[in-house]
Design a protein around this motif. Structure first.
Motif, PDB file in Angstrom:
ATOM      1  N   ARG A 126       3.849  35.290 -33.514  1.00 42.17           N
ATOM      2  CA  ARG A 126       3.314  36.347 -32.412  1.00 42.17           C
ATOM      3  C   ARG A 126       4.037  35.877 -30.892  1.00 42.17           C
ATOM      4  O   ARG A 126       4.465  35.105 -31.010  1.00 42.17           O
TER       5      ARG A 126
ATOM      6  N   SER B  95       2.302  41.282 -46.567  1.00 43.32           N
ATOM      7  CA  SER B  95       2.116  41.092 -45.087  1.00 43.32           C
ATOM      8  C   SER B  95       3.476  40.286 -44.396  1.00 43.32           C
ATOM      9  O   SER B  95       4.221  40.264 -43.509  1.00 43.32           O
TER      10      SER B  95
ATOM     11  N   ALA C 107      -0.496  34.999 -44.373  1.00 40.63           N
ATOM     12  CA  ALA C 107      -0.556  36.431 -43.609  1.00 40.63           C
ATOM     13  C   ALA C 107      -1.209  35.536 -41.944  1.00 40.63           C
ATOM     14  O   ALA C 107      -0.365  35.868 -41.378  1.00 40.63           O
ATOM     15  N   VAL C 108      -1.882  34.930 -41.718  1.00 48.53           N
ATOM     16  CA  VAL C 108      -2.374  33.715 -40.794  1.00 48.53           C
ATOM     17  C   VAL C 108      -0.885  33.000 -40.390  1.00 48.53           C
ATOM     18  O   VAL C 108      -0.438  33.045 -39.600  1.00 48.53           O
TER      19      VAL C 108
ATOM     20  N   PHE D 263       4.744  40.936 -40.809  1.00 43.67           N
ATOM     21  CA  PHE D 263       4.791  40.749 -39.185  1.00 43.67           C
ATOM     22  C   PHE D 263       6.555  40.269 -39.609  1.00 43.67           C
ATOM     23  O   PHE D 263       7.114  39.413 -38.472  1.00 43.67           O
TER      24      PHE D 263
ATOM     25  N   LEU E 117       2.314  33.121 -40.879  1.00 45.06           N
ATOM     26  CA  LEU E 117       3.184  33.843 -40.191  1.00 45.06           C
ATOM     27  C   LEU E 117       2.719  34.824 -39.273  1.00 45.06           C
ATOM     28  O   LEU E 117       3.996  35.306 -38.167  1.00 45.06           O
ATOM     29  N   TYR E 118       1.674  35.467 -39.133  1.00 44.43           N
ATOM     30  CA  TYR E 118       1.282  36.126 -37.694  1.00 44.43           C
ATOM     31  C   TYR E 118       1.703  35.202 -36.243  1.00 44.43           C
ATOM     32  O   TYR E 118       1.878  34.516 -35.722  1.00 44.43           O
ATOM     33  N   GLU E 119       0.918  33.409 -36.695  1.00 46.69           N
ATOM     34  CA  GLU E 119       1.463  32.050 -35.843  1.00 46.69           C
ATOM     35  C   GLU E 119       2.754  32.486 -35.078  1.00 46.69           C
ATOM     36  O   GLU E 119       3.041  32.161 -34.120  1.00 46.69           O
TER      37      GLU E 119
END
Length: 226
Positions: free
Chosen positions: A224, A99, A216-217, A103, A219-221
């Motif tokens: 993004r 992840s 993962a969640v 990202f 890092l996306y936040e």
């Protein structure tokens, strides 16, 4: 290390010292354009060399571990830094590395005595990311976090009881995201060293996520587009 993606990434990494490259005849066909040609062996030999029940996909490398970096080495790298507080499962760490690579994380920092060494299982779970994302190993995690703070990183501990993690609020700031072990969570001193405690938004019925999924969640936040 074993598995197609892990082996391909290691072969492409000029910093990786490789002693042996072994593959079955069938698997070797996937490496026709590799800089180094494999020694052809039977599957039974790979079964003996790799970890028990390893899904080696017919290919493995015998390598030296990569040299670990220090905090000054990664300050200029873009992206957040991931910090693991006593996460010990090599497959979880491998998934977190995957992840981190996806990202654009700058590095992964772990506490030396409470984190596993590089292994085939970690490399397979990382799917090539072990040779992409640098790993830092520090003796004292709290001092390492303080060193990141001195380099203008905002240290965010991830915990279910924290305020909602909002990537927009970190615009223009470097972030070090700290994740604790499943069950135990962040240790007291680690938590106290963080600049803030945050949690990922989960509107469903589950109270928590596996640490690699949470990474993962989060890092996306953080990365993004806003």
């Amino acid at each position: 290390m074993y598995g197609h993606h892990a082996v391909q990434a290691a072969l492409a990494n000029p910093e990786r010292v490789i002693h042996d490259f072994l593959a079955t005849r069938e698997a070797a066909a996937s490496f026709e354009n590799a800089s180094r040609k494999p020694q052809i062996v039977d599957r039974e030999r790979l079964d003996r060399l790799c970890e028990r029940d390893a899904v080696h996909q017919g290919v493995c490398l015998r390598v030296e571990p990569l040299e670990t970096l220090a905090i000054p080495d990664i300050v200029e790298r873009k992206g957040p830094v991931l910090v693991l507080d006593q996460v010990t499962d090599p497959r979880n760490i491998g998934a977190i590395l995957r992840s981190a690579a996806a990202f654009g994380a700058a590095a992964l920092l772990v506490q030396d005595r409470n984190a596993p060494q590089e292994s085939g299982a970690m490399a397979k779970a990382a799917s090539g990311a072990l040779d992409v994302v640098p790993i830092l190993r520090e003796v004292n995690l709290s001092r390492a976090l303080q060193a990141l703070q001195a380099e203008d990183f905002w240290v965010v501990g991830l915990d279910a009881g924290g305020t909602r993690l909002d990537g927009k609020s970190f615009a223009g700031r470097r972030v070090a995201l700290v994740l604790g072990a499943e069950g135990a969570g962040l240790r007291r001193l680690t938590r106290e060293t963080c600049d803030e405690i945050a949690s990922v938004y989960m509107p469903g019925d589950m109270e928590s996520l596996n640490v690699s999924n949470a990474a993962a969640v989060a890092l996306y936040e953080l990365v993004r587009p806003v």
